[in-house]
Design a protein around this motif. Structure first.
Motif, PDB file in Angstrom:
ATOM      1  N   LEU A 208       0.780  -1.179  -0.060  1.00 43.79           N
ATOM      2  CA  LEU A 208      -0.006   0.109   0.014  1.00 43.79           C
ATOM      3  C   LEU A 208       0.895   1.169   0.029  1.00 43.79           C
ATOM      4  O   LEU A 208       0.575   2.278  -0.646  1.00 43.79           O
ATOM      5  N   TRP A 209       1.922   1.189   0.801  1.00 44.18           N
ATOM      6  CA  TRP A 209       2.810   2.240   0.743  1.00 44.18           C
ATOM      7  C   TRP A 209       3.256   2.555  -0.852  1.00 44.18           C
ATOM      8  O   TRP A 209       3.599   3.780  -1.209  1.00 44.18           O
ATOM      9  N   ALA A 210       3.673   1.646  -1.645  1.00 44.49           N
ATOM     10  CA  ALA A 210       3.955   1.555  -3.052  1.00 44.49           C
ATOM     11  C   ALA A 210       3.076   2.333  -3.878  1.00 44.49           C
ATOM     12  O   ALA A 210       3.199   3.290  -4.470  1.00 44.49           O
ATOM     13  N   LEU A 211       1.874   2.058  -3.646  1.00 47.90           N
ATOM     14  CA  LEU A 211       0.702   2.648  -4.267  1.00 47.90           C
ATOM     15  C   LEU A 211       0.583   4.132  -3.931  1.00 47.90           C
ATOM     16  O   LEU A 211       0.153   4.826  -4.777  1.00 47.90           O
ATOM     17  N   SER A 212       0.718   4.492  -2.636  1.00 49.90           N
ATOM     18  CA  SER A 212       0.391   5.800  -2.065  1.00 49.90           C
ATOM     19  C   SER A 212       1.533   6.571  -2.657  1.00 49.90           C
ATOM     20  O   SER A 212       1.300   7.710  -3.216  1.00 49.90           O
ATOM     21  N   PHE A 213       2.967   6.117  -2.769  1.00 51.54           N
ATOM     22  CA  PHE A 213       3.989   6.858  -3.593  1.00 51.54           C
ATOM     23  C   PHE A 213       3.538   7.107  -5.004  1.00 51.54           C
ATOM     24  O   PHE A 213       3.690   8.095  -5.588  1.00 51.54           O
ATOM     25  N   LEU A 214       3.160   6.094  -5.622  1.00 50.01           N
ATOM     26  CA  LEU A 214       3.030   6.087  -6.796  1.00 50.01           C
ATOM     27  C   LEU A 214       1.850   6.975  -7.410  1.00 50.01           C
ATOM     28  O   LEU A 214       1.908   7.532  -8.580  1.00 50.01           O
ATOM     29  N   THR A 215       0.748   7.068  -6.507  1.00 52.08           N
ATOM     30  CA  THR A 215      -0.330   8.120  -6.984  1.00 52.08           C
ATOM     31  C   THR A 215      -0.274   9.374  -6.528  1.00 52.08           C
ATOM     32  O   THR A 215      -1.079  10.120  -6.686  1.00 52.08           O
ATOM     33  N   GLU A 216       0.928   9.862  -5.957  1.00 50.60           N
ATOM     34  CA  GLU A 216       1.331  11.279  -5.385  1.00 50.60           C
ATOM     35  C   GLU A 216       1.204  11.928  -6.845  1.00 50.60           C
ATOM     36  O   GLU A 216       1.504  11.470  -7.814  1.00 50.60           O
ATOM     37  N   SER A 217       0.984  13.196  -6.664  1.00 48.37           N
ATOM     38  CA  SER A 217       0.935  14.326  -7.868  1.00 48.37           C
ATOM     39  C   SER A 217       2.127  14.261  -8.561  1.00 48.37           C
ATOM     40  O   SER A 217       3.329  14.580  -7.999  1.00 48.37           O
ATOM     41  N   THR A 218       1.945  13.921  -9.996  1.00 46.44           N
ATOM     42  CA  THR A 218       3.104  13.861 -10.975  1.00 46.44           C
ATOM     43  C   THR A 218       2.550  14.299 -12.077  1.00 46.44           C
ATOM     44  O   THR A 218       1.287  14.264 -12.504  1.00 46.44           O
ATOM     45  N   SER A 219       3.424  14.464 -13.206  1.00 45.48           N
ATOM     46  CA  SER A 219       3.073  14.856 -14.455  1.00 45.48           C
ATOM     47  C   SER A 219       2.482  13.629 -15.295  1.00 45.48           C
ATOM     48  O   SER A 219       1.636  13.770 -16.263  1.00 45.48           O
ATOM     49  N   ILE A 236     -10.167  -2.475  -4.007  1.00 43.41           N
ATOM     50  CA  ILE A 236      -9.504  -3.385  -3.322  1.00 43.41           C
ATOM     51  C   ILE A 236      -8.967  -2.566  -2.022  1.00 43.41           C
ATOM     52  O   ILE A 236      -8.855  -3.005  -0.930  1.00 43.41           O
ATOM     53  N   VAL A 237      -8.200  -1.462  -2.266  1.00 44.09           N
ATOM     54  CA  VAL A 237      -7.821  -0.646  -1.434  1.00 44.09           C
ATOM     55  C   VAL A 237      -8.731  -0.133  -0.251  1.00 44.09           C
ATOM     56  O   VAL A 237      -8.671  -0.083   0.769  1.00 44.09           O
ATOM     57  N   CYS A 249      -1.588  -0.543   7.872  1.00 46.90           N
ATOM     58  CA  CYS A 249      -2.025  -0.904   6.355  1.00 46.90           C
ATOM     59  C   CYS A 249      -3.187   0.483   6.274  1.00 46.90           C
ATOM     60  O   CYS A 249      -3.231   0.951   5.057  1.00 46.90           O
ATOM     61  N   ILE A 250      -3.898   0.986   7.279  1.00 46.91           N
ATOM     62  CA  ILE A 250      -4.902   1.921   7.236  1.00 46.91           C
ATOM     63  C   ILE A 250      -4.468   3.299   6.567  1.00 46.91           C
ATOM     64  O   ILE A 250      -4.996   3.779   5.570  1.00 46.91           O
ATOM     65  N   VAL A 251      -3.474   3.556   7.229  1.00 46.02           N
ATOM     66  CA  VAL A 251      -2.640   4.926   6.889  1.00 46.02           C
ATOM     67  C   VAL A 251      -2.293   5.042   5.303  1.00 46.02           C
ATOM     68  O   VAL A 251      -2.710   5.936   4.575  1.00 46.02           O
ATOM     69  N   PRO A 252      -1.393   3.890   5.049  1.00 48.56           N
ATOM     70  CA  PRO A 252      -1.045   3.904   3.320  1.00 48.56           C
ATOM     71  C   PRO A 252      -2.122   3.875   2.604  1.00 48.56           C
ATOM     72  O   PRO A 252      -2.200   4.356   1.422  1.00 48.56           O
ATOM     73  N   GLY A 253      -3.075   3.044   2.889  1.00 47.14           N
ATOM     74  CA  GLY A 253      -4.370   2.847   2.159  1.00 47.14           C
ATOM     75  C   GLY A 253      -5.113   4.141   1.878  1.00 47.14           C
ATOM     76  O   GLY A 253      -5.454   4.554   0.804  1.00 47.14           O
ATOM     77  N   PHE A 254      -5.414   4.741   2.841  1.00 45.57           N
ATOM     78  CA  PHE A 254      -6.018   6.136   2.905  1.00 45.57           C
ATOM     79  C   PHE A 254      -5.408   6.925   2.358  1.00 45.57           C
ATOM     80  O   PHE A 254      -6.056   7.945   1.473  1.00 45.57           O
ATOM     81  N   ARG A 255      -4.008   7.211   2.433  1.00 43.52           N
ATOM     82  CA  ARG A 255      -3.324   8.177   1.564  1.00 43.52           C
ATOM     83  C   ARG A 255      -3.562   7.926   0.167  1.00 43.52           C
ATOM     84  O   ARG A 255      -3.581   8.812  -0.678  1.00 43.52           O
ATOM     85  N   THR A 256      -3.486   6.715  -0.274  1.00 43.05           N
ATOM     86  CA  THR A 256      -3.433   6.417  -1.566  1.00 43.05           C
ATOM     87  C   THR A 256      -4.801   6.904  -2.219  1.00 43.05           C
ATOM     88  O   THR A 256      -4.962   7.625  -3.342  1.00 43.05           O
ATOM     89  N   ILE A 257      -5.741   6.752  -1.232  1.00 47.56           N
ATOM     90  CA  ILE A 257      -7.461   7.131  -2.039  1.00 47.56           C
ATOM     91  C   ILE A 257      -7.309   8.647  -1.858  1.00 47.56           C
ATOM     92  O   ILE A 257      -7.874   9.423  -2.772  1.00 47.56           O
ATOM     93  N   GLY A 258      -6.522   9.209  -0.775  1.00 43.36           N
ATOM     94  CA  GLY A 258      -6.592  10.781  -0.926  1.00 43.36           C
ATOM     95  C   GLY A 258      -6.026  11.259  -1.795  1.00 43.36           C
ATOM     96  O   GLY A 258      -6.450  12.306  -2.549  1.00 43.36           O
ATOM     97  N   TRP A 297      -8.517  15.978   5.211  1.00 46.82           N
ATOM     98  CA  TRP A 297      -8.029  16.294   4.122  1.00 46.82           C
ATOM     99  C   TRP A 297      -8.674  15.631   2.786  1.00 46.82           C
ATOM    100  O   TRP A 297      -8.802  16.583   1.920  1.00 46.82           O
ATOM    101  N   CYS A 298      -8.964  14.432   2.946  1.00 43.89           N
ATOM    102  CA  CYS A 298      -9.544  13.544   1.684  1.00 43.89           C
ATOM    103  C   CYS A 298     -11.088  14.316   1.657  1.00 43.89           C
ATOM    104  O   CYS A 298     -11.359  14.519   0.549  1.00 43.89           O
ATOM    105  N   LEU A 299     -11.721  14.671   2.425  1.00 42.66           N
ATOM    106  CA  LEU A 299     -13.062  15.294   2.408  1.00 42.66           C
ATOM    107  C   LEU A 299     -13.009  16.618   1.872  1.00 42.66           C
ATOM    108  O   LEU A 299     -13.852  16.976   0.879  1.00 42.66           O
ATOM    109  N   SER A 300     -11.979  17.250   2.158  1.00 41.68           N
ATOM    110  CA  SER A 300     -11.631  18.689   1.613  1.00 41.68           C
ATOM    111  C   SER A 300     -11.538  18.659   0.087  1.00 41.68           C
ATOM    112  O   SER A 300     -11.820  19.498  -0.702  1.00 41.68           O
ATOM    113  N   ASN A 301     -10.978  17.590  -0.423  1.00 41.02           N
ATOM    114  CA  ASN A 301     -10.681  17.303  -1.818  1.00 41.02           C
ATOM    115  C   ASN A 301     -11.966  17.060  -2.466  1.00 41.02           C
ATOM    116  O   ASN A 301     -12.055  17.231  -3.750  1.00 41.02           O
TER     117      ASN A 301
END
Length: 533
Positions: A208-219, A236-237, A249-258, A297-301
């Motif tokens: 899940l941390w891999a997914l959270s890093f991958l989904t951070e804002s990029t070009s 799944i997440v 598990c919860i933190v990187p999962g929610f970071r991915t969704i956020g 933070w997620c709610l604000s988005n």
């Protein structure tokens, strides 16, 4: 060996003498013991003598044994020793890469049948990858991803899979993020790791941390989100977050969704249709402030999106929850900022009906409580002042339409707006126009209220309607925090004060239904007001 786990100088000198004497010996037993001794002295907990191993010229010899498959025992010890060198400082890791040892390690991934040796080599690569984005990119270009994918297809040893999931996490992290073309082939493996190993906290967490890093804002955000969605990873997440009670598990999962919620509206819409809102109560009622902050933070988005998405969170009761939470003294500053963003974003993009809902649920009480919080962030404060101005314009429109002071009296806090008027005198230049628009709107509202009082409720006069100014708020990516920072959050044990209001998590489904009816009831009451009373 000293009590702290390190070697004293005389002991170390003796060991190095024997190592250098025997490491190239014609006697196989002496060679093996010499290589093993290098591994052991590099495995001490405190201050392993990596520099001395390098300066003694032992690394090239270890490299030669690493690629020599004629003696797998010596080969394994050499791999372990080189792994320890790579786990040292950046200078030590650079030395490994400069001598192209990493290339030999990658080549060995496809030639060995020894699981322990394979695991050791992946561990070495994980250390090198984790040292810097430059080393990460070098290893990606050598084709390590395809090797890892093939290994995961056939190997099921838990420690090996765990090592690979950690290495994948390192491949996705770092600044700048890796080019998605190198990571894309990993997505099926990531999906499989989350499904097959769903009961293993470490594997799921690293994945899940891999997914959270991958989904951070990029070009490449659009392409990444598209592939994550098409692979079915979002569902799944969300389910992992909903079912898991493991913080790791919860933190990187929610970071991915956020991260995904901070993207385009169509991605947010997809996640809403995947029932992402069902996981929010777990965060907003948590005793850990770090999780509560993530939730808002997620709610604000979401509330920065179109009115249909704002309506979804209103009906789920999350906007009302945010308003009530923002008025509490137990919420810390960072969480207050996210709550304020969530409310201001909703005000900025809301329909007139939704604005009336916010007004009747005391959004001003929340904004008033967080005035100082909004002032602490320039971008937020611009939207904050504009949001208040839009609320005042709506109130004026309602008063002109209905010739009633009822909504005005329920909303206006004279002391608060007096403070705002006074702050105009000392406003910084970048906020001067925002303050002026706000104070002007309040003045016009106040004057019209005085007219109604002076001339009576039946006073009729022709006024133009005021348009609500819509300034599209930004979706905001999360600050780039690594998982160790999240887990060591100093505020983690602070109480939010939320749970005493909301009850147990298991009752959240019923509460969601009540919130929907609350929304309908609030608007019904507003519509039924005797506005000439």
């Amino acid at each position: 060996m000293d009590i702290d786990g390190s070697f004293n100088d005389s002991t170390l000198d003796g060991k190095f003498y024997l190592i250098l004497k025997n490491i190239s010996s014609a006697n196989r037993k002496e060679r093996y013991e010499a290589v093993q001794s290098v591994r052991k002295i590099l495995s001490v907990e405190n201050d392993p003598p990596i520099d001395r191993v390098i300066s003694s010229g032992l690394v090239p010899i270890l490299h030669s044994y690493l690629v020599d498959e004629s003696d797998t025992a010596i080969q394994y010890e050499a791999s372990w020793a080189l792994t320890n060198v790579a786990s040292g400082s950046s200078e030590h890791t650079n030395y490994i890469v400069e001598n192209e040892i990493h290339k030999s390690i990658i080549d060995l991934l496809s030639t060995t049948n020894n699981i322990e040796f394979l695991e050791q080599n992946i561990w070495a690569l994980g250390n090198i990858i984790g040292d810097s984005s430059q080393h990460r990119d070098s290893i990606l270009k050598e084709g390590v991803v395809l090797h890892l994918v093939e290994i995961l297809k056939t190997q099921t040893k838990k420690s090996l899979v765990s090592n690979i999931s950690w290495t994948i996490s390192n491949l996705c992290r770092g600044t700048p993020r890796p080019a998605f073309e190198f990571i894309k082939p990993l997505l099926p493996s990531i999906k499989n790791l989350l499904k097959v190993w769903h009961n293993d906290v470490d594997i799921v967490s690293d994945t899940l941390w891999a997914l959270s890093f991958l989904t951070e804002s990029t070009s490449e955000e659009k392409e990444i989100f598209k592939n994550v969605i098409s692979m079915g990873l979002s569902e799944i997440v969300i389910e992992i977050i909903f079912q898991s009670d493991q913080h790791n598990c919860i933190v990187p999962g929610f970071r991915t969704i956020g991260n995904m919620l901070s993207g385009p509206d169509d991605v947010t819409e997809y996640l809403l249709n995947c029932q992402v809102l069902k996981v929010f109560p777990k965060f907003l009622t948590s005793s850990k402030q770090s999780l509560v902050k993530e939730g808002y933070w997620c709610l604000s988005n979401i509330t920065s999106g179109p009115q249909s998405q704002i309506q979804r969170v209103i009906e789920e009761g999350l906007v009302k929850r945010a308003i009530e939470a923002g008025k509490k003294s137990s919420i810390n500053q960072e969480t207050r900022r996210e709550i304020t963003w969530a409310i201001i974003n909703a005000i900025t993009g809301a329909s007139e009906k939704q604005l009336l809902y916010l007004i009747t649920n005391d959004c001003l009480g929340c904004l008033k409580r967080n005035y100082a919080t909004a002032k602490s962030q320039a971008n937020l404060f611009h939207y904050y002042l504009d949001g208040l101005t839009n609320l005042l314009k709506l109130l004026l429109k309602q008063m002109k339409d209905n010739h009633s002071l009822k909504l005005f009296k329920s909303f206006i806090d004279i002391d608060f707006f007096t403070i705002l008027s006074q702050d105009l005198l000392n406003a910084e230049e970048e906020f001067l126009e925002d303050y002026q628009r706000l104070v002007s709107a309040y003045g016009e509202l106040d004057r019209f209220a005085e007219q109604l009082i002076a001339k009576g409720e039946d006073h009729q006069e022709d006024y133009d309607d005021y348009d609500i100014v819509i300034i599209e708020p930004p979706r905001r990516g999360y600050p780039k925090l690594e998982n160790n920072l999240i887990e060591s959050d100093e505020l983690g044990e602070e109480e939010t004060g939320e749970e005493e209001e909301t009850g147990e998590e298991g009752e959240e489904g019923e509460e969601g239904e009540e919130e929907i009816s609350d929304f309908e009831e609030d608007l019904a009451k507003l519509n039924e007001m005797d506005l000439n009373e």
